[in-house]
Design a protein around this motif. Structure first.
Motif, mmCIF file in Angstrom:
data_model
loop_
_atom_site.group_PDB
_atom_site.id
_atom_site.type_symbol
_atom_site.label_atom_id
_atom_site.label_comp_id
_atom_site.label_asym_id
_atom_site.label_seq_id
_atom_site.Cartn_x
_atom_site.Cartn_y
_atom_site.Cartn_z
ATOM 1 N N VAL A 136 0.995 -1.136 -0.010
ATOM 2 C CA VAL A 136 0.046 -0.199 0.250
ATOM 3 C C VAL A 136 0.865 1.233 -0.073
ATOM 4 C CG1 VAL A 136 -1.962 -1.168 1.151
ATOM 5 C CG2 VAL A 136 -0.150 -0.148 2.738
ATOM 6 N N THR A 137 0.334 2.287 -0.708
ATOM 7 C CA THR A 137 1.245 3.302 -0.869
ATOM 8 C C THR A 137 0.734 4.584 0.413
ATOM 9 O OG1 THR A 137 1.260 3.157 -3.137
ATOM 10 C CG2 THR A 137 1.802 5.413 -2.057
ATOM 11 N N PRO A 174 13.306 18.315 5.237
ATOM 12 C CA PRO A 174 14.090 17.800 4.759
ATOM 13 C C PRO A 174 15.665 18.136 5.726
ATOM 14 C CG PRO A 174 13.782 19.674 3.478
ATOM 15 C CD PRO A 174 12.583 19.328 4.536
ATOM 16 N N LEU A 175 15.654 17.155 6.740
ATOM 17 C CA LEU A 175 16.671 17.531 7.906
ATOM 18 C C LEU A 175 17.029 16.263 8.057
ATOM 19 C CD1 LEU A 175 14.612 19.730 10.282
ATOM 20 C CD2 LEU A 175 16.313 20.421 8.656
ATOM 21 N N VAL A 176 18.249 16.240 8.960
ATOM 22 C CA VAL A 176 18.787 14.747 9.320
ATOM 23 C C VAL A 176 18.137 13.937 9.954
ATOM 24 C CG1 VAL A 176 20.508 13.693 10.695
ATOM 25 C CG2 VAL A 176 21.177 16.047 9.450
ATOM 26 N N ASP A 177 16.986 14.383 10.615
ATOM 27 C CA ASP A 177 15.931 13.933 11.552
ATOM 28 C C ASP A 177 15.282 12.761 10.773
ATOM 29 O OD1 ASP A 177 16.224 15.103 14.458
ATOM 30 O OD2 ASP A 177 16.336 16.526 12.888
ATOM 31 N N ALA A 178 14.875 13.153 9.317
ATOM 32 C CA ALA A 178 14.261 12.521 8.370
ATOM 33 C C ALA A 178 14.708 11.346 7.824
ATOM 34 C CB ALA A 178 13.473 13.413 7.398
ATOM 35 N N ALA A 179 16.199 11.271 8.208
ATOM 36 C CA ALA A 179 17.071 9.970 7.587
ATOM 37 C C ALA A 179 16.492 8.909 7.370
ATOM 38 C CB ALA A 179 18.486 10.291 8.011
ATOM 39 N N PRO A 180 15.773 8.428 8.765
ATOM 40 C CA PRO A 180 15.469 6.918 8.813
ATOM 41 C C PRO A 180 14.255 6.860 7.753
ATOM 42 C CG PRO A 180 15.525 7.790 10.885
ATOM 43 C CD PRO A 180 16.131 8.838 10.066
ATOM 44 N N LEU A 181 13.646 7.764 7.397
ATOM 45 C CA LEU A 181 12.492 7.665 6.351
ATOM 46 C C LEU A 181 13.044 7.669 5.065
ATOM 47 C CD1 LEU A 181 9.698 10.236 7.251
ATOM 48 C CD2 LEU A 181 9.396 7.738 7.455
ATOM 49 N N ILE A 182 13.977 8.279 4.548
ATOM 50 C CA ILE A 182 14.643 8.340 3.276
ATOM 51 C C ILE A 182 15.293 6.911 3.077
ATOM 52 C CG2 ILE A 182 16.396 9.538 1.694
ATOM 53 C CD1 ILE A 182 15.445 12.166 3.680
ATOM 54 N N VAL A 183 16.381 6.629 4.122
ATOM 55 C CA VAL A 183 16.809 5.666 3.865
ATOM 56 C C VAL A 183 15.978 4.116 3.892
ATOM 57 C CG1 VAL A 183 18.642 3.819 5.181
ATOM 58 C CG2 VAL A 183 19.034 6.371 5.155
ATOM 59 N N ASP A 206 10.546 -0.214 3.603
ATOM 60 C CA ASP A 206 9.146 -0.012 3.415
ATOM 61 C C ASP A 206 8.488 -1.129 2.679
ATOM 62 O OD1 ASP A 206 10.540 0.790 1.073
ATOM 63 O OD2 ASP A 206 8.957 2.394 0.705
ATOM 64 N N HIS A 207 8.881 -1.461 1.466
ATOM 65 C CA HIS A 207 8.364 -2.633 0.763
ATOM 66 C C HIS A 207 8.497 -3.859 1.167
ATOM 67 C CE1 HIS A 207 7.713 -0.648 -2.854
ATOM 68 N NE2 HIS A 207 8.528 0.196 -2.579
#
Length: 217
Positions: A4-5, A12-21, A28-29
């Motif tokens: 599901v999407t 866009p800060l360092v704190d958001a790195a877990p989501l981006i990684v 996520d998939h």
């Protein structure tokens, strides 16, 4: 597994790195979620994106610790303990305190995002308490930066136990005054006050709670 999407707003800060990684590596998939990350230009814009339904979830700094009163709906995912940590080099240089009151003599890395970053109340299982006023040497408002400062020996610091677990296990940080406890905090999923929540939002919260339980075990 059906995927599901989940549209997620983030700063866009360092704190958001877990989501981006997580998105780049495919974490996520693996959990049945496809993260659709949408950057926000400001915290107020991020709040509005969530409140007006442009996204189903958002990366926020506030849901860890102690929630302020609001119209949002909060679900507690886990508790965490605050602990005092220091680098081995700093402990070797200044000694290992056996009582919280001795912490005032140590340089302290202050977390400016907290409401009272220098005043701390310690308690013991026996009921004994101790109020300590820390001596700030450095200040920051981002927890990862504070941990790095503590590792480098800039001063003692107070961190969530889950955030310092790996460093304590590998000896990069040492936990101080183990017999004393600080107030516990909570980690929350915070939702807008709406009756409908998408399947992706629910799955993301479940995935995050599972990861938290694993990291805190």
């Amino acid at each position: 597994m059906r995927t599901v999407t989940l549209p997620v707003a983030y700063m866009p800060l360092v704190d958001a790195a877990p989501l981006i990684v997580a998105r780049e590596i495919g974490f996520d998939h693996a959990e049945g979620v496809s993260l659709d990350l949408r950057p926000a230009p400001s915290w107020s814009s991020l709040r509005d994106m969530l409140a007006f339904g442009h996204v189903d979830a958002a990366h926020l700094l506030s849901p860890i610790g102690w929630l302020a009163n609001s119209a949002n709906v909060a679900r507690k995912l886990a508790d965490f303990q605050q602990i005092v940590v220091a680098s081995p080099d700093l402990v070797e240089q200044l000694g290992r305190p056996d009582h919280p009151e001795r912490l005032a003599a140590f340089p302290f890395v202050e977390h400016r995002a907290l409401p009272n970053p220098l005043s701390w109340k310690f308690s013991k299982a026996t009921g004994e308490t101790c109020d300590v006023k820390m001596n700030p040497a450095l200040r920051a408002d981002v927890t990862p930066a504070i941990k790095v400062m503590a590792i480098e020996g800039a001063g003692i610091s107070i961190l969530p136990d889950f955030f310092a677990k790996r460093e304590i296990e590998n000896g990069t940080l040492i936990r101080l005054v183990r017999d004393w406890a600080l107030p516990t905090g909570g980690i929350y999923a915070v939702y807008p006050p709406t009756q409908f929540r998408s399947a992706a939002t629910k799955r993301f919260a479940e995935m995050f709670a599972e990861r938290l339980r694993s990291s805190l075990a």
